[in-house]
Structures are given as C-alpha cells and as structure tokens.
Design an enzyme around this catalytic site. Structure first.
Site: not given
Length: 220
Positions: A130-132
């Site tokens: 999700a971060y990437v």
C-alpha cells in the site's frame, strides 16, 4: 522564498527548516497539532495548522497562502495501518497538488521513495504494498500536473549525521541515506530551476550535494 512544507513536523522537515532559514527563506510548517508550534518556531519555521487527512484541498490552498513553493514531505511511513498510506501518502499529495494550483503556486517538490515504479516481489506485505503504490500514484499525479515539479526518491532513511555528499540520479541503485542529507538536497533543488521536471533516486554517496544536483540537472 516562503516555502510551505506539508508534513512540517516530520523528521526530514525538521532538518529542512533551519537549512532554509540559513539560505534566507521562510519555511512554513503545516502540521496538525498546536503542540508542535514551539519546537518548530525554535527551528525558524512559521507554523500553520492543517490536518492532512481530514481537511480538503481548499484548506490546503488556504494553508499555502502567500507561499512561493510547496514541499510535500508527509508520509504515513512504511509501517502501521494500510489506510493511512492512502489518506496521507496519496490523498495528502493529491490535495497538496490541487491546493498549490488553487493558490497560484507553481513550484512543487515531492519526497517519494526509491524504486516505487518497480514491481514488488511475491510475498510483499500488505502494508508495504500500500505504501509503495501510494507513493507511485502520487508521483504519477504530480508528473501529470502542469506544476513546476521535482520528485526526490530517497533510499532507506537513517538518522546518521549529514555527510554533505550523495548519489543522485534517475537510475541510482537502492541504498541508505541520512535524513539530514535528504533535507539538504530538497533545499538545493528548490534553489535551482534546472531541476524542474526531473525525478531522481537519492542515496548516500561521494559527490557534494550542490555538485550532485547540478550534474543530475544537466545529464538527465
């Protein structure tokens, strides 16, 4: 310049404020907590309140009033809840872009993360994925805007002392980099119009920061 910094209490931002002050600029730290005021004013920043997750692009535009540039340095971090990767890392960036346009600000520098356009290996955690993806999509939105943008994609951030030397470029391989050196690079690209329209990876290296920025701006 008067420079709005979204995520103004973040670790990179707290290195950036005094660098900007020494260069004759006024950093405007946009933060969600009044309790941060004394610390940030002690670093030379003007403080304005902004809740990245709960306020809309109009509030961002108001927070950017009388500023000449925006630095998006906010992030939910690689750990924690998946939802915050969307609300902070992606939606915060999108609202910052829209707010800058509404406020008539063209210059926009964004702190991303190294290699977020690359496919993730099997077994990558949900949070890291999700971060990437949030950073990837925020970068794409900024590139697609008509703003005068620069995207800096650091490797793994450390709290090591500043070295004043980095490796900077579109294809620099993954590595570590001190947060203090990231801040110095942000200040350097803000001062150099030739960095507009460039996206670079950033890790520790041997090239003095001013030289690294100049080389990257004229070779990529």
């Amino acid at each position: 310049m008067r420079i709005a910094i979204v995520g103004g209490h973040g670790q990179v931002a707290r290195h950036l404020h005094p660098i900007l002050v020494r260069a004759g600029h006024t950093p405007v730290a946009l933060v969600r907590k009044e309790t941060y005021r004394a610390e940030l004013e002690g670093l030379g920043a003007e403080v304005r309140l902004l809740d990245i997750e709960r306020q809309d692009e109009n509030a961002f535009a108001a927070g950017f009033e009388r500023c000449d540039a925006v630095v998006f340095s906010a992030g939910g971090g690689p750990d924690g809840r998946v939802e915050r990767k969307r609300t902070v890392d992606l939606e915060g960036a999108l609202k910052s872009i829209a707010g800058a346009k509404a406020a008539g600000i063209r210059r926009f520098v964004q702190v991303s993360a190294i290699n977020v356009d690359n496919p993730l290996p099997p077994g990558t955690s949900e949070v890291w994925t999700a971060y990437v993806h949030a950073k990837r999509d925020a970068d794409a939105a900024l590139r697609d805007s008509d703003l005068d943008w620069t995207i800096i994609r650091p490797g793994r951030l450390t709290d090591d002392p500043a070295t004043g030397a980095v490796s900077l470029g579109p294809d620099v391989p993954r590595g570590d980099v001190p947060r203090a050196d990231v801040a110095a690079v942000l200040a350097a690209v803000l001062a150099d119009d030739d960095t507009v329209g460039h996206q670079w990876n950033l890790v520790a290296g041997e090239t003095p920061i001013a030289e690294a920025v100049g080389q990257a701006a004229h070779s990529s």
